[in-house]
Scaffold this active site. Structure first.
Site, PDB file in Angstrom:
ATOM      1  N   GLN A  96      43.779  48.293  51.634  1.00  0.00           N
ATOM      2  CA  GLN A  96      44.012  46.847  52.136  1.00  0.00           C
ATOM      3  C   GLN A  96      43.909  46.835  53.605  1.00  0.00           C
ATOM      4  O   GLN A  96      43.599  45.734  54.311  1.00  0.00           O
ATOM      5  CB  GLN A  96      44.831  45.909  51.753  1.00  0.00           C
ATOM      6  CG  GLN A  96      45.027  45.669  50.123  1.00  0.00           C
ATOM      7  CD  GLN A  96      46.217  44.886  49.652  1.00  0.00           C
ATOM      8  OE1 GLN A  96      47.331  45.361  49.569  1.00  0.00           O
ATOM      9  NE2 GLN A  96      46.119  43.808  49.702  1.00  0.00           N
ATOM     10  N   CYS A 149      47.719  37.994  46.497  1.00  0.00           N
ATOM     11  CA  CYS A 149      47.484  39.028  47.160  1.00  0.00           C
ATOM     12  C   CYS A 149      47.059  38.947  48.550  1.00  0.00           C
ATOM     13  O   CYS A 149      46.341  37.699  48.744  1.00  0.00           O
ATOM     14  CB  CYS A 149      46.328  39.808  46.343  1.00  0.00           C
ATOM     15  SG  CYS A 149      45.678  41.224  47.011  1.00  0.00           S
ATOM     16  N   GLU A 188      50.017  46.954  43.317  1.00  0.00           N
ATOM     17  CA  GLU A 188      49.630  47.779  44.368  1.00  0.00           C
ATOM     18  C   GLU A 188      49.095  48.892  43.944  1.00  0.00           C
ATOM     19  O   GLU A 188      47.973  49.239  44.658  1.00  0.00           O
ATOM     20  CB  GLU A 188      50.866  48.071  45.227  1.00  0.00           C
ATOM     21  CG  GLU A 188      51.589  47.009  45.877  1.00  0.00           C
ATOM     22  CD  GLU A 188      50.660  46.027  46.390  1.00  0.00           C
ATOM     23  OE1 GLU A 188      49.451  46.431  47.163  1.00  0.00           O
ATOM     24  OE2 GLU A 188      51.140  44.739  46.653  1.00  0.00           O
ATOM     25  N   HIS A 209      45.334  48.497  43.231  1.00  0.00           N
ATOM     26  CA  HIS A 209      44.408  48.565  44.378  1.00  0.00           C
ATOM     27  C   HIS A 209      43.940  50.189  44.598  1.00  0.00           C
ATOM     28  O   HIS A 209      42.761  50.079  45.353  1.00  0.00           O
ATOM     29  CB  HIS A 209      45.323  48.024  45.635  1.00  0.00           C
ATOM     30  CG  HIS A 209      45.249  46.774  45.923  1.00  0.00           C
ATOM     31  ND1 HIS A 209      44.060  45.969  46.140  1.00  0.00           N
ATOM     32  CD2 HIS A 209      46.288  45.728  46.012  1.00  0.00           C
ATOM     33  CE1 HIS A 209      44.474  44.570  46.168  1.00  0.00           C
ATOM     34  NE2 HIS A 209      45.975  44.801  46.319  1.00  0.00           N
TER      35      HIS A 209
HETATM   36 NI    NI Z   1      47.180  42.774  46.432  1.00  0.00          NI
END
Ligand code: NI
Length: 151
Positions: free
Chosen positions: A50, A87, A130, A133
């Site tokens: 991210q 998110c 998480e 991801h």
């Molecule tokens: Ni997220």
């Protein structure tokens, strides 16, 4: 240092992240930045992709405390819970996602030392979100009722 949170649509969020093999100053700096960033934006967690770094590292910041999980792997997942998620990479949206109610993971810390941890409830949900991801999965892929929300 605050990092820019990458938004959905960027391919970095859709790749399978690499295992962390170097527990060095660069990793420490990344984790420090992720902590600052997740707190600034009041997220429950943040995964390295991210912030544009496709490696298997996440931070989780929940009632139980602040945690860093490097190379997390699920040992088991039990039960089921249905609840809301958002998110930091999907601004202005929320959705309902079914997750395991209780999970056990093994992981490394920023020094490379190995640990295991059992989490339940929202803590377990945050870990699952998480860790998804790290495999290029975003909660919107699993949400049953994605909706617009005001920030
Ligand atoms: Ni997220």
């Amino acid at each position: 240092m605050l990092r820019k949170v990458i938004q959905i649509g960027d391919p970095v969020l859709r790749q399978k992240c690499e295992t962390v093999t170097r527990f060095d100053k660069e990793l420490c700096a990344l984790l420090d930045d992720m902590k600052e960033t997740v707190r600034k934006y009041e997220g429950a967690g943040l995964a390295a992709p991210q912030v544009g770094v496709p490696i298997r590292a996440v931070v989780v910041d929940v009632a139980e405390g602040y945690f860093e999980f490097i190379n997390p792997v699920f040992v088991w997942q039990k039960g089921e819970q249905v609840g809301p998620e958002g998110c930091l990479s999907v601004v202005g949206k929320a959705g309902t996602v079914c997750r395991p109610d209780k999970v056990k993971i093994v992981f490394q810390d920023r020094k490379g030392d190995k640990y295991s941890l059992v989490a339940r409830g929202f803590f377990a949900r945050a870990i699952c979100h998480e860790c998804d991801h790290l495999d290029g999965i975003i909660y919107v892929d699993k949400a049953t009722d994605l909706r617009d929300v005001e920030d």
